[in-house]
Design a protein around this motif. Structure first.
Motif, PDB file in Angstrom:
ATOM      1  N   VAL A  12      44.953  45.835  27.054  1.00  0.00           N
ATOM      2  CA  VAL A  12      45.401  47.296  27.439  1.00  0.00           C
ATOM      3  C   VAL A  12      46.582  47.148  27.877  1.00  0.00           C
ATOM      4  O   VAL A  12      47.519  46.488  28.089  1.00  0.00           O
ATOM      5  N   GLN A  13      47.208  48.615  27.543  1.00  0.00           N
ATOM      6  CA  GLN A  13      48.540  48.734  27.800  1.00  0.00           C
ATOM      7  C   GLN A  13      49.113  49.144  29.094  1.00  0.00           C
ATOM      8  O   GLN A  13      47.899  49.511  29.934  1.00  0.00           O
ATOM      9  N   PRO A  14      50.118  48.985  29.438  1.00  0.00           N
ATOM     10  CA  PRO A  14      50.201  49.390  31.079  1.00  0.00           C
ATOM     11  C   PRO A  14      50.111  50.836  31.163  1.00  0.00           C
ATOM     12  O   PRO A  14      50.480  51.740  30.356  1.00  0.00           O
ATOM     13  N   GLY A  15      49.466  51.072  32.108  1.00  0.00           N
ATOM     14  CA  GLY A  15      49.205  52.405  32.553  1.00  0.00           C
ATOM     15  C   GLY A  15      47.756  52.797  32.183  1.00  0.00           C
ATOM     16  O   GLY A  15      47.303  54.067  32.249  1.00  0.00           O
ATOM     17  N   GLY A  16      47.089  51.862  31.475  1.00  0.00           N
ATOM     18  CA  GLY A  16      45.962  52.508  30.885  1.00  0.00           C
ATOM     19  C   GLY A  16      44.874  51.981  31.774  1.00  0.00           C
ATOM     20  O   GLY A  16      44.987  51.961  33.127  1.00  0.00           O
ATOM     21  N   LEU A  84      39.294  50.436  36.537  1.00  0.00           N
ATOM     22  CA  LEU A  84      40.662  50.225  37.135  1.00  0.00           C
ATOM     23  C   LEU A  84      41.688  51.238  36.446  1.00  0.00           C
ATOM     24  O   LEU A  84      41.388  51.553  35.124  1.00  0.00           O
ATOM     25  N   THR A  85      42.474  51.776  37.016  1.00  0.00           N
ATOM     26  CA  THR A  85      43.369  53.024  36.441  1.00  0.00           C
ATOM     27  C   THR A  85      44.778  52.408  36.689  1.00  0.00           C
ATOM     28  O   THR A  85      45.071  51.579  37.661  1.00  0.00           O
ATOM     29  N   ASN A  86      45.838  52.974  35.842  1.00  0.00           N
ATOM     30  CA  ASN A  86      47.004  52.568  35.782  1.00  0.00           C
ATOM     31  C   ASN A  86      47.296  51.346  36.119  1.00  0.00           C
ATOM     32  O   ASN A  86      48.130  50.778  36.731  1.00  0.00           O
ATOM     33  N   ILE A  87      46.845  50.631  35.250  1.00  0.00           N
ATOM     34  CA  ILE A  87      46.643  48.937  34.793  1.00  0.00           C
ATOM     35  C   ILE A  87      48.004  48.559  34.765  1.00  0.00           C
ATOM     36  O   ILE A  87      48.840  49.131  34.012  1.00  0.00           O
ATOM     37  N   GLN A  88      48.548  47.571  35.551  1.00  0.00           N
ATOM     38  CA  GLN A  88      49.864  47.013  35.337  1.00  0.00           C
ATOM     39  C   GLN A  88      49.563  45.519  34.936  1.00  0.00           C
ATOM     40  O   GLN A  88      48.726  44.787  35.099  1.00  0.00           O
ATOM     41  N   VAL A 122      46.994  42.758  29.985  1.00  0.00           N
ATOM     42  CA  VAL A 122      47.821  43.867  30.158  1.00  0.00           C
ATOM     43  C   VAL A 122      49.123  43.832  29.453  1.00  0.00           C
ATOM     44  O   VAL A 122      49.817  42.673  29.788  1.00  0.00           O
ATOM     45  N   SER A 123      49.290  44.315  28.360  1.00  0.00           N
ATOM     46  CA  SER A 123      50.456  44.218  27.599  1.00  0.00           C
ATOM     47  C   SER A 123      50.919  45.193  26.689  1.00  0.00           C
ATOM     48  O   SER A 123      49.877  46.018  26.351  1.00  0.00           O
ATOM     49  N   SER A 124      52.085  45.503  26.547  1.00  0.00           N
ATOM     50  CA  SER A 124      52.500  46.655  25.659  1.00  0.00           C
ATOM     51  C   SER A 124      52.669  46.315  24.106  1.00  0.00           C
ATOM     52  O   SER A 124      52.894  46.987  23.345  1.00  0.00           O
TER      53      SER A 124
END
Length: 124
Positions: A12-16, A84-88, A122-124
């Motif tokens: 997932v992307q950060p913030g996902g 989980l929200t706003n994943i970092q 978590v990675s963009s």
């Protein structure tokens, strides 16, 4: 024989957001005092991040996920979930669920055989 199967992990992307689930077979999770979600980040020990009591549905969280994680349980279906929200990026880990003994978050100890976990990256 008790078996735990976790699912829902993904890249997932950060913030996902993600919803993780686990299914327990072989015994009723309602028989545990509480259920919890753990995570194990690369190079670190497994840590408890969320807990829910079976008698009151009272929840408690590790400070680093408070406000971003929600643990829920379908007690009679033997399933546990973690939203989980706003994943970092620091949430990158393998996530596990387990039954817990212990009266508080700090004194909780896992009591069931571990499942294989589900990977969250978590990675963009």
């Amino acid at each position: 024989q008790v078996q735990i199967v976790e699912s829902g992990g993904a890249l997932v992307q950060p913030g996902g957001s993600l919803r993780l689930s686990c299914s327990v077979t072989g015994r009723s999770i309602f028989g545990s005092y509480a259920m919890g979600w753990y995570r194990q980040r690369p190079g670190e020990e497994r840590e408890l991040i969320a807990r829910i009591r079976s008698d009151t549905d009272e929840t408690s969280y590790l400070d680093s996920v408070k406000g971003r994680a929600t643990i829920t349980s379908e007690w009679h279906e033997n399933r546990l979930h973690l939203q989980l929200t706003n994943i970092q990026p620091q949430d990158t880990a393998v996530y596990y669920c387990n039954g817990l003994a212990g009266l508080t978050f700090a004194t909780s100890e896992p009591r069931l055989p571990w499942g294989q976990g589900t990977q969250v990256t978590v990675s963009s």
